[in-house]
Design a protein around this motif. Structure first.
Motif, PDB file in Angstrom:
ATOM      1  N   ARG A 587       0.836  -1.216   0.000  1.00 57.59           N
ATOM      2  CA  ARG A 587       0.000   0.000   0.000  1.00 57.59           C
ATOM      3  C   ARG A 587       0.861   1.251   0.000  1.00 57.59           C
ATOM      4  O   ARG A 587       0.527   2.231  -0.672  1.00 57.59           O
ATOM      5  CB  ARG A 587      -0.918  -0.021   1.218  1.00 57.59           C
ATOM      6  CG  ARG A 587      -2.039  -1.054   1.100  1.00 57.59           C
ATOM      7  CD  ARG A 587      -2.744  -1.294   2.414  1.00 57.59           C
ATOM      8  NE  ARG A 587      -3.841  -2.242   2.270  1.00 57.59           N
ATOM      9  CZ  ARG A 587      -4.351  -2.935   3.266  1.00 57.59           C
ATOM     10  NH1 ARG A 587      -3.888  -2.787   4.507  1.00 57.59           N
ATOM     11  NH2 ARG A 587      -5.349  -3.782   3.057  1.00 57.59           N
ATOM     12  N   GLY A 588       1.967   1.232   0.762  1.00 59.97           N
ATOM     13  CA  GLY A 588       2.863   2.378   0.744  1.00 59.97           C
ATOM     14  C   GLY A 588       3.499   2.587  -0.619  1.00 59.97           C
ATOM     15  O   GLY A 588       3.590   3.713  -1.111  1.00 59.97           O
ATOM     16  N   LEU A 592       3.306   5.695  -3.387  1.00 56.66           N
ATOM     17  CA  LEU A 592       4.477   6.369  -3.955  1.00 56.66           C
ATOM     18  C   LEU A 592       4.449   6.323  -5.478  1.00 56.66           C
ATOM     19  O   LEU A 592       4.770   7.315  -6.147  1.00 56.66           O
ATOM     20  CB  LEU A 592       5.759   5.717  -3.425  1.00 56.66           C
ATOM     21  CG  LEU A 592       6.070   5.919  -1.940  1.00 56.66           C
ATOM     22  CD1 LEU A 592       7.296   5.109  -1.543  1.00 56.66           C
ATOM     23  CD2 LEU A 592       6.297   7.397  -1.623  1.00 56.66           C
ATOM     24  N   SER A 593       4.064   5.180  -6.048  1.00 58.89           N
ATOM     25  CA  SER A 593       4.038   5.082  -7.508  1.00 58.89           C
ATOM     26  C   SER A 593       3.004   6.024  -8.105  1.00 58.89           C
ATOM     27  O   SER A 593       3.207   6.590  -9.177  1.00 58.89           O
ATOM     28  CB  SER A 593       3.752   3.636  -7.935  1.00 58.89           C
ATOM     29  OG  SER A 593       2.463   3.233  -7.530  1.00 58.89           O
ATOM     30  N   ILE A 598       9.922   6.768  -7.725  1.00 61.35           N
ATOM     31  CA  ILE A 598      10.576   5.457  -7.834  1.00 61.35           C
ATOM     32  C   ILE A 598      11.523   5.331  -6.642  1.00 61.35           C
ATOM     33  O   ILE A 598      12.432   6.144  -6.468  1.00 61.35           O
ATOM     34  CB  ILE A 598      11.356   5.333  -9.156  1.00 61.35           C
ATOM     35  CG1 ILE A 598      10.396   5.489 -10.349  1.00 61.35           C
ATOM     36  CG2 ILE A 598      12.061   3.994  -9.236  1.00 61.35           C
ATOM     37  CD1 ILE A 598      11.096   5.474 -11.688  1.00 61.35           C
ATOM     38  N   HIS A 599      11.323   4.322  -5.804  1.00 62.79           N
ATOM     39  CA  HIS A 599      12.088   4.201  -4.566  1.00 62.79           C
ATOM     40  C   HIS A 599      13.524   3.770  -4.830  1.00 62.79           C
ATOM     41  O   HIS A 599      14.473   4.349  -4.323  1.00 62.79           O
ATOM     42  CB  HIS A 599      11.389   3.201  -3.636  1.00 62.79           C
ATOM     43  CG  HIS A 599      11.918   3.218  -2.236  1.00 62.79           C
ATOM     44  ND1 HIS A 599      13.151   2.706  -1.900  1.00 62.79           N
ATOM     45  CD2 HIS A 599      11.383   3.689  -1.093  1.00 62.79           C
ATOM     46  CE1 HIS A 599      13.344   2.859  -0.596  1.00 62.79           C
ATOM     47  NE2 HIS A 599      12.279   3.459  -0.090  1.00 62.79           N
ATOM     48  N   THR A 656      12.122   1.835 -13.030  1.00 61.41           N
ATOM     49  CA  THR A 656      10.710   2.150 -13.202  1.00 61.41           C
ATOM     50  C   THR A 656       9.960   1.637 -11.994  1.00 61.41           C
ATOM     51  O   THR A 656      10.537   1.010 -11.093  1.00 61.41           O
ATOM     52  CB  THR A 656      10.148   1.490 -14.477  1.00 61.41           C
ATOM     53  OG1 THR A 656      10.239   0.055 -14.301  1.00 61.41           O
ATOM     54  CG2 THR A 656      10.922   1.895 -15.716  1.00 61.41           C
ATOM     55  N   THR A 657       8.646   1.912 -11.982  1.00 61.87           N
ATOM     56  CA  THR A 657       7.816   1.322 -10.933  1.00 61.87           C
ATOM     57  C   THR A 657       7.876  -0.201 -11.004  1.00 61.87           C
ATOM     58  O   THR A 657       7.818  -0.883  -9.973  1.00 61.87           O
ATOM     59  CB  THR A 657       6.366   1.809 -11.087  1.00 61.87           C
ATOM     60  OG1 THR A 657       6.334   3.226 -10.887  1.00 61.87           O
ATOM     61  CG2 THR A 657       5.451   1.142 -10.067  1.00 61.87           C
ATOM     62  N   GLN A 658       8.040  -0.743 -12.217  1.00 64.08           N
ATOM     63  CA  GLN A 658       8.133  -2.215 -12.343  1.00 64.08           C
ATOM     64  C   GLN A 658       9.409  -2.751 -11.703  1.00 64.08           C
ATOM     65  O   GLN A 658       9.418  -3.877 -11.192  1.00 64.08           O
ATOM     66  CB  GLN A 658       8.080  -2.617 -13.822  1.00 64.08           C
ATOM     67  CG  GLN A 658       6.709  -2.507 -14.463  1.00 64.08           C
ATOM     68  CD  GLN A 658       6.319  -1.082 -14.745  1.00 64.08           C
ATOM     69  OE1 GLN A 658       7.175  -0.235 -15.003  1.00 64.08           O
ATOM     70  NE2 GLN A 658       5.028  -0.797 -14.706  1.00 64.08           N
TER      71      GLN A 658
END
Length: 846
Positions: A587-588, A592-593, A598-599, A656-658
């Protein structure tokens, strides 16, 4: 007609553009009876070996038996034949030849197919209210024409023969009835499909009513429509009652449909409810579904215990407090937690089953402060007001001293006010000089007033307060942090956590950028910024930027998992709690995405646990804000955690988010392995080669197959084939819900004091099956050809047949796209391995 003329002109221009090349025979218009053979021909002169293509209505016709007949040198003829012509063969035909980049075309011809009528609009099923008129439509065409239509309703001819298109007006029916139409021309009769006139009725009761998601004070209700009564459902009514000894009716809630789902909010925690649903169509309302009973989950108590009192003797300290009512408790009481402080130091908290406590050795609690909080399975609620423990005589003496101090303070206040009044009177008669205030001398001589702008103390050097203006950072970052800057003088510093190797303005700016990301985060599963302060240092030009964050009682998730397995006092963490950890992180990350963050460093060590064991995603030192597009390409030398990095990020330095989803899958593995380091036995320098062969993290021993399947889906070599964070949330919520019917679990290990037989021990996880899939092929809809190559390499098949190694190209390769290459990073560039028990990473030259 305009388009046709343009085509003719274009063809004529094309023919003139190629001297000596021309069609000597064009296809002829034909009218043929359905089922007979048809043949079209065309001839071209001017080419030694032409390739003549037949076209129909703008599309190429592909034939395996097309023949070329030489008429003479550079003169050829070809034919197109249909053995049994049908209606779909009717249309416009012509020939085309390409020569030196130009195309010339023959004159077009039309094939017209005669036969029995064919339907362009057949009767469709309809639904109607009894007795209400309606129309039926049927259209059929030839050739040949004309085409006549006859209607049949309920097996009986209805009306006279009419021309196509035909519309039949029906005055209304009271029962369901079948109908069709017949179309007739000179070639014969065709019969349409049979349609049905349905009578609209009341819908049936909804079915499959279930709770698909549940949190403290709201649930998500889902249901499926029953028989709709041949009419679209417009709305549904949700009727709910709260069971508290007797059924208490709650007002009905009406919702539009579809979707057949609704969130019921504002519910009481740890309460029993019953719910049922009915739905409406234009005829009326369906019956209600059966009652569905459910209980809302427990929550943290909403209030602190009141009336905390004590009795102190030399032998013991007795504490008493009032119990919370059910509405305040919001769950089943697990224990009362008592914390106490002595001499400014917190002592070990104690837990009690009842609303009283008896502690031996009363003297040791003199001048101690006590607070109490109620705890449910969801956590502990707010603390009561602190109570200072003192003997009764000391309390009385303190009361007397209190009265004396009150009188003394009142006298001091009066004296202060008189002094201030005299000071004001003196200043009204004085004047300002550079040396201070003096009385005005007699005479009319003019004076000059001067007020010193700053005073100095040469015996003590005071460090000037740092501001954002003095750091040399860019204006955008300065403006973003201005409202969260906390002056250092307002802070009481204890032990500062984190690094302090700040040597330049660039170091400060990088640190403050991380804080700027966090400023806008407002989510229960993402660490939230309290403020930023600048710590001044003696003999240092630059301050240390301090990021002030909430206190996370249980530290980072990785250490917590290690302690559960290897600590001095190991403890069991339930499977439901582990899935809850995963849900919190997902969920966090989904939050963010959605904010285009992008973490790039998601791992268990960078997830923090609050007091109630809620996980918050933290540590944004490697995060990047993406302002355009959906990827970020690393462009400098960085220290990165190799074992958490996605395959394409290792190859091309693209994030990326992926790629965050890949890291989430590794984090899921950490959670199920209780803090083990990923890829045990595989060195950092070997990770890329290990992954490119299709190998992945093995299934942990106690990990269920369905959980491993979810984490394994995060490691697809094709990024877009990985699930989104929202999809991961849905999957994990389903797993969590499947376990919620089992025994309840505690979010905090509670140690009970002075209890005789109420101790319990959480159940241990059952043994898992053998690990599955050392390598798994991944597939998804919409994959490009180059992505299929990627899959072939990853699955291991290419290793046997010599497949596509585009992602294992040396660092000096400059392949072009025409060569099918793609610049990447080889394992030779993974240098200077930095190993640590908790954090293994590698310097990657990118």
């Amino acid at each position: 007609m305009t388009i046709y003329l343009w085509i003719i002109v274009f063809l004529a221009q094309s023919s003139r553009a190629i001297p000596g090349l021309r069609f000597t025979k064009n296809p002829a218009n034909l009218t043929v009876t359905q089922g007979n053979m048809v043949r079209l021909g065309c001839s071209i002169e001017g080419l030694s070996e032409p390739e003549i293509v037949w076209m129909k209505d703008g599309e190429k016709l592909y034939s395996t038996d097309q023949m070329y007949i030489p008429l003479e040198q550079h003169h050829w003829e070809t034919f197109h034949s249909v053995k049994s012509v049908q209606q779909q063969d009717a249309g416009k035909y012509w020939c085309e030849v390409e020569f030196r980049g130009s195309t010339i075309s023959s004159e077009p011809a039309w094939i017209t197919v005669e036969g029995v009528p064919h339907f362009t609009l057949e009767p469709q099923d309809i639904a109607t209210i009894p007795g209400v008129p309606f129309n039926l439509t049927c259209t059929a065409v030839g050739p040949p024409g004309p085409v006549e239509v006859l209607w049949w309703l309920g097996g009986v001819q209805e009306g006279d023969v009419t021309s196509s298109p035909s519309v039949l007006h029906v005055n209304g029916v009271n029962n369901s009835i079948k109908f069709y139409c017949e179309a007739k021309n000179a070639r014969g009769i065709s019969v349409s499909r049979t349609g049905t006139v349905h009578i609209k009725v009341l819908p049936a009761a909804p079915k499959g009513v279930q709770v698909v998601h549940m949190v403290e004070d709201n649930v998500t209700l889902d249901w499926s429509p029953g028989f709709t009564g041949h009419s679209d459902l417009s709305a549904c009514t949700i009727q709910m009652s709260k069971n508290s000894g007797r059924k208490v009716e709650v007002r009905d809630q009406r919702v539009k449909v579809p979707p057949f789902q609704q969130i019921l909010s504002g519910l009481s925690c740890y309460s029993n409810y019953s719910v049922r649903v009915c739905c409406d169509n234009e005829v009326g309302t369906s019956p209600f579904s059966g009652w569905l009973d459910f209980q809302t989950p427990e929550a943290v108590p909403s209030a602190a215990p009141r009336n905390l009192t004590f009795e102190l003797t030399e032998q013991q300290l007795s504490l008493n407090w009032a119990s919370l009512d059910d509405k305040e408790l919001q769950g089943k009481l697990m224990a009362y937690k008592v914390q106490w402080n002595l001499g400014g130091e917190g002592q070990e908290a104690l837990l009690f089953k009842e609303n009283m406590a008896h502690l031996s050795g009363g003297g040791r609690f003199f001048n101690a402060t006590f607070q109490v909080s109620a705890c449910t399975v969801a956590g502990c609620g707010p603390w009561s007001q602190p109570v200072l423990v003192m003997p009764a005589s000391a309390v009385a003496a303190q009361t007397q001293r209190g009265h004396m101090w009150v009188g003394l303070l009142l006298g001091l206040l009066v004296a202060t006010m008189v002094g201030l009044l005299l000071t004001v009177l003196v200043h009204r008669r004085g004047k300002e000089t550079q040396f201070g205030s003096v009385f005005k001398p007699p005479g009319t001589e003019s004076t000059v007033s001067f007020t010193a702008a700053r005073s100095f103390n040469r015996t003590c050097s005071e460090l000037p307060e740092s501001t954002l203006d003095s750091l040399g950072i860019n204006d955008d970052l300065k403006a973003k942090l201005q409202d969260v800057l906390i002056p250092e003088r307002l802070l009481t510093l204890g032990h500062i956590l984190g690094k302090a190797d700040i040597n330049s303005s660039c170091d400060i700016e990088q640190c403050l950028k991380e804080a700027a990301y966090m400023k806008d985060f407002h989510h229960p599963n993402v660490i939230q910024l309290i403020g930023v302060s600048l710590h001044r240092r003696p003999q240092q030009r630059l301050p240390i930027p301090m990021v002030i964050l909430p206190f996370m009682k249980h530290g980072d998730l990785h250490t917590f998992l290690l302690m559960s397995r290897l600590g001095d006092e190991p403890f069991t963490v339930s499977l439901q709690m582990l899935i809850q950890f995963m849900l919190d992180i997902a969920r966090g990350m989904e939050y963010l995405s959605n904010k285009s963050i992008i973490h790039r460093d998601l791992a268990a060590r960078n997830c923090m646990l609050s007091e109630n064991l809620t996980v918050c995603v933290a540590d944004f030192g490697l995060s990047k804000k993406i302002y355009s597009g959906d990827y970020y390409r690393q462009g400098s030398v960085s220290k990165l955690p190799v074992k958490w990095i996605a395959l394409e990020s290792l190859a091309d330095n693209v994030y990326t988010t992926q790629s965050d989803v890949w890291a989430f899958g590794v984090t899921m593995w950490e959670i199920m392995a209780r803090g083990q380091t990923p890829y045990p036995g595989v060195e950092n320098s070997e990770i890329y080669e290990y992954l490119i062969k299709g190998e992945r993290l093995k299934q942990p021993p106690d990990c269920q197959d369905d959980i491993y399947e979810i984490m394994h889906s995060c490691w697809s070599p094709v990024p877009k084939c990985r699930p989104s964070f929202q999809h991961l949330i849905d999957q994990l919520e389903g797993l969590w819900a499947s376990l919620s019917s089992g025994p309840s679990f505690m979010k905090e290990a509670l140690l009970y004091v002075n209890l005789e037989s109420d101790e319990g021990e959480p159940g241990a996880l059952g043994p898992g099956e053998d690990p599955l899939w050392s390598a798994m092929p991944w597939q998804c809809v919409g994959m490009e050809e180059d992505e299929k190559d990627w899959l072939m390499v990853s699955s291991g098949a290419a290793l046997a047949i010599g497949g596509d190694y585009r992602y294992i190209i040396g660092p000096n390769c400059n392949c072009t796209e025409e060569e099918g290459g793609r610049q990447g990073t080889s394992m030779d560039t993974l240098q200077q391995e930095v190993r640590d028990e908790e954090y293994e990473d590698t310097i990657i030259n990118v």
